[in-house]
Design an enzyme around this catalytic site. Sequence first.
Site, short mmCIF file in Angstrom:
data_model
loop_
_atom_site.label_atom_id
_atom_site.label_comp_id
_atom_site.label_asym_id
_atom_site.label_seq_id
_atom_site.Cartn_x
_atom_site.Cartn_y
_atom_site.Cartn_z
N HIS A 152 0.83 -1.20 0.00
CA HIS A 152 0.00 0.00 0.00
C HIS A 152 0.87 1.27 0.00
O HIS A 152 0.72 2.14 -0.86
CB HIS A 152 -0.91 -0.01 1.24
CG HIS A 152 -1.76 1.22 1.38
ND1 HIS A 152 -3.06 1.25 0.98
CD2 HIS A 152 -1.47 2.46 1.86
CE1 HIS A 152 -3.55 2.47 1.20
NE2 HIS A 152 -2.61 3.22 1.75
N GLU A 153 1.78 1.34 0.94
CA GLU A 153 2.59 2.55 1.06
C GLU A 153 3.46 2.74 -0.18
O GLU A 153 3.73 3.87 -0.60
CB GLU A 153 3.44 2.53 2.33
CG GLU A 153 2.63 2.53 3.63
CD GLU A 153 1.59 3.65 3.71
OE1 GLU A 153 1.81 4.71 3.09
OE2 GLU A 153 0.55 3.46 4.37
N HIS A 165 1.73 4.70 -2.90
CA HIS A 165 1.90 6.15 -2.75
C HIS A 165 3.29 6.56 -3.25
O HIS A 165 3.45 7.60 -3.90
CB HIS A 165 1.79 6.56 -1.28
CG HIS A 165 0.40 6.42 -0.70
ND1 HIS A 165 -0.69 7.03 -1.24
CD2 HIS A 165 -0.04 5.75 0.39
CE1 HIS A 165 -1.77 6.75 -0.51
NE2 HIS A 165 -1.39 5.96 0.49
N HIS A 221 3.47 6.92 -6.91
CA HIS A 221 2.79 8.15 -7.32
C HIS A 221 3.76 9.34 -7.25
O HIS A 221 3.77 10.20 -8.13
CB HIS A 221 1.59 8.37 -6.39
CG HIS A 221 0.46 9.15 -6.99
ND1 HIS A 221 -0.69 9.41 -6.29
CD2 HIS A 221 0.30 9.72 -8.20
CE1 HIS A 221 -1.51 10.12 -7.07
NE2 HIS A 221 -0.93 10.31 -8.23
ZN LIG Z 1 -2.62 5.26 2.04
#
Ligand SMILES: [Zn+2]
Length: 402
Positions: free
Chosen positions: A181-182, A185, A188
């Site tokens: 998940h991290e 980011h 991105h």
């Molecule tokens: Zn998040």
Amino acid sequence: MSELLTRLVPPAMANARRDAKTYAARMAADPATVPGESFGPADWPHYEEAERKERFGIDDATLAPYLELSNVIERGVFYAAGRLYGICFHERPDLAAHMYAPDVRVWEVRDGEGDDAPVLGLFIGDYYAREGKHGGAWMDSLVEQSHLTGRKPVVINCLNLTKPEAGPTLLSWDNVITAFHEFGHALHGLFADTRWPSASGTNVPRDVVEFPSQVNEKWALHPQVIASYARHVDTGAPLPEGLAERLRSQGAFGQGYATTEYLGAAVLDQAWHTLQPQEVPADVTAVEGFEHTALADVGIDDALVPPRYRSTYFAHVFGGGYGAAYYAYIWSEVMDADTTEWFRTDGEGARDGDLGLNREAGERFRREFLSRGDSRDPLVSYCAYRGRDPRIEPLLRRRGLN
Ligand SMILES: [Zn+2]
């Protein structure tokens, strides 16, 4: 946005009612139950957990030897990113030596294979808990990419794993999902390709920011990715297929309740923020009635499924930057489920049943969405790779609500 919330309520509530019947039967058959006592919201976690154990039970101790930290990061998280986006990672212990704490790792991220591949940015992994470190898990952009400043991105992922006294760091399944998940980011931020730092990478509206990270979680269970990282720490043996299958199959379990209690909180958030000044309850004792009416209006039975937060302690409603935007999580998930389906569909993202783990799909997602940040409307970016606006049906299917 209210339309999205109200469309989700009926299937979520129906699903929660069905589960409630199952758990009520479990409770009735439980010798520990006081005769005459009936099933209520407070009994839910206990009987749901019993049901989950029986149907999907894998304890953390069975999984842990297959989930060693470095394997998960380098042969899982990085591996998936390499297959999708063609990037590779070169560890820089020389830079890590100058970091603020020991055990913090630094990688140079290159756009392509080989020594002459251009440097995209730096990725910092700060995985262990230590005194004075904020709890939880997060990503941060230490340097925002920008063509104006000429700066390349420097991004960090922080987790709070307990460092063992000796030996390898073994993760729980939740930790693995958090790491993926991290890193969503982080991608991105790393792929940002914009002029203005303020529009770069993760500087997008709140209802979009969780989208790339939620998408990235899905690669943790891709057959080729899990085969790459989930290896027994002592023997190198792959994770038994039965265990991987069990992890995959628990996706929709318990989602009726989870979705409804989330929607309840989101509805209250919206209800408070759309009140006219004269409609605001004047007395704290009126709050409960206000909540009940707002929930009943959309079809939520709060006697069976109370909202995740009641107004009186729902910090997200009035502070923490979420005012009227608590729905953002579900909107990100609508896009996430719709995108995951795109990756997995042959002829769209997928090629020959590869479930989207290929350069072409990755490139398109990266170029049209991840690299744009807020330099154009994220919904326009979404349509640019997906070919249409997000649809809600994939989320309903995923959560077993159709
Ligand atoms: Zn998040």
